[in-house]
Design a protein around this motif. Structure first.
Motif, PDB file in Angstrom:
ATOM      1  N   PHE A 164       8.953   0.799  -8.917  1.00 17.66           N
ATOM      2  CA  PHE A 164       6.918   0.157  -8.452  1.00 17.66           C
ATOM      3  C   PHE A 164       7.741  -1.415  -8.441  1.00 17.66           C
ATOM      4  O   PHE A 164       7.377  -1.687  -7.922  1.00 17.66           O
ATOM      5  N   GLU A 185       0.591  -0.968  -0.032  1.00 17.96           N
ATOM      6  CA  GLU A 185      -0.518   0.523  -0.150  1.00 17.96           C
ATOM      7  C   GLU A 185       1.018   1.270   0.068  1.00 17.96           C
ATOM      8  O   GLU A 185       0.891   1.739   0.043  1.00 17.96           O
ATOM      9  N   LYS A 224       1.176   6.761  -6.836  1.00 20.14           N
ATOM     10  CA  LYS A 224       0.375   8.041  -7.257  1.00 20.14           C
ATOM     11  C   LYS A 224       0.983   9.479  -7.526  1.00 20.14           C
ATOM     12  O   LYS A 224       0.744  10.377  -7.729  1.00 20.14           O
ATOM     13  N   LYS A 268       8.086  -4.208  -5.359  1.00 21.36           N
ATOM     14  CA  LYS A 268       7.348  -5.378  -5.812  1.00 21.36           C
ATOM     15  C   LYS A 268       7.616  -6.319  -5.671  1.00 21.36           C
ATOM     16  O   LYS A 268       7.104  -6.997  -5.022  1.00 21.36           O
ATOM     17  N   GLU A 323       2.670   1.486  -3.544  1.00 25.98           N
ATOM     18  CA  GLU A 323       1.623   2.411  -4.260  1.00 25.98           C
ATOM     19  C   GLU A 323       0.925   3.818  -4.306  1.00 25.98           C
ATOM     20  O   GLU A 323       0.823   4.683  -5.482  1.00 25.98           O
TER      21      GLU A 323
END
Length: 209
Positions: A199, A183, A190, A203, A186
């Motif tokens: 990212f 989270e 953004k 991940k 993410e």
């Protein structure tokens, strides 16, 4: 002079501390040489002691003095202009009396480009273009020494910085809150502090791929 250690954060270290490339002096030095050559030509191709010759002598002297002053001012600016790569950020500072500075946290760096013309490649100078998340968007830094090497140095510091921010290893995946970390990633994607490639890399690392 080196970047002042008192301006560094706790545990922050300096990886690169550069003044501009010597090409930074090209214009004022060329003006000084040109004015001196003009003085030599004026002495060779004019004769007599009339008013035109005296006026030309004063004009050439004024040009030489102005060019020397330009060289001195440019040197003072050179000594007070620094491009610094630390373990946490990129720093650019310049100014003799009034100061101007730019700081870009490494986590906000999205892309790094360098630009060199043919002659700049021969002398080892060029420009660095840093794209970052935030209001500034893109910053261009000129007369950087070995910009290709500086690009690699920034990438290396950024990778080390990301390692410290996300200390994830295969053996630790089962003991951390994966959902919370995902989270967080993410949210950074953004906000623009992580690129899509970064990212995905984080991940994959989070899940031990």
């Amino acid at each position: 002079m080196p970047y002042p250690s008192k301006l560094l954060n706790d545990y922050e270290t300096v990886a690169v501390d550069l003044h501009p490339h010597w090409w930074y002096f090209a214009q004022p030095v060329a003006a000084l040489i040109g004015s001196m050559l003009l003085g030599v030509l004026a002495k060779i191709y004019t004769d007599g002691t009339g008013t035109p010759r005296v006026a030309l002598v004063y004009f050439v002297i004024a040009l030489i003095v102005a060019s020397m002053a330009w060289v001195v001012v440019r040197y003072l600016k050179w000594t007070t202009t620094s491009f610094v790569i630390t373990s946490d950020r990129l720093i650019f500072r310049t100014g003799v009396v009034s100061k101007m500075g730019v700081e870009i946290p490494l986590e906000r760096v999205n892309a790094i480009h360098f630009s060199q013309k043919v002659f700049e490649r021969l002398i080892g100078a060029g420009d660095l273009i840093i794209e970052s998340g935030g209001e500034d968007g893109q910053q261009r830094f000129t007369d950087i020494r070995r910009p290709d090497q500086m690009q690699k140095a920034i990438h290396a510091q950024k990778e080390a910085h990301d390692e410290r921010r996300f200390p994830v290893s295969n053996g630790d995946v089962g003991s951390i809150n994966v959902a919370g970390q995902l989270e967080k990633l993410e949210g950074m994607l953004k906000r623009g502090t992580l690129t899509a490639e970064e990212f995905q890399w984080q991940k994959d690392k989070l899940f031990g791929h």
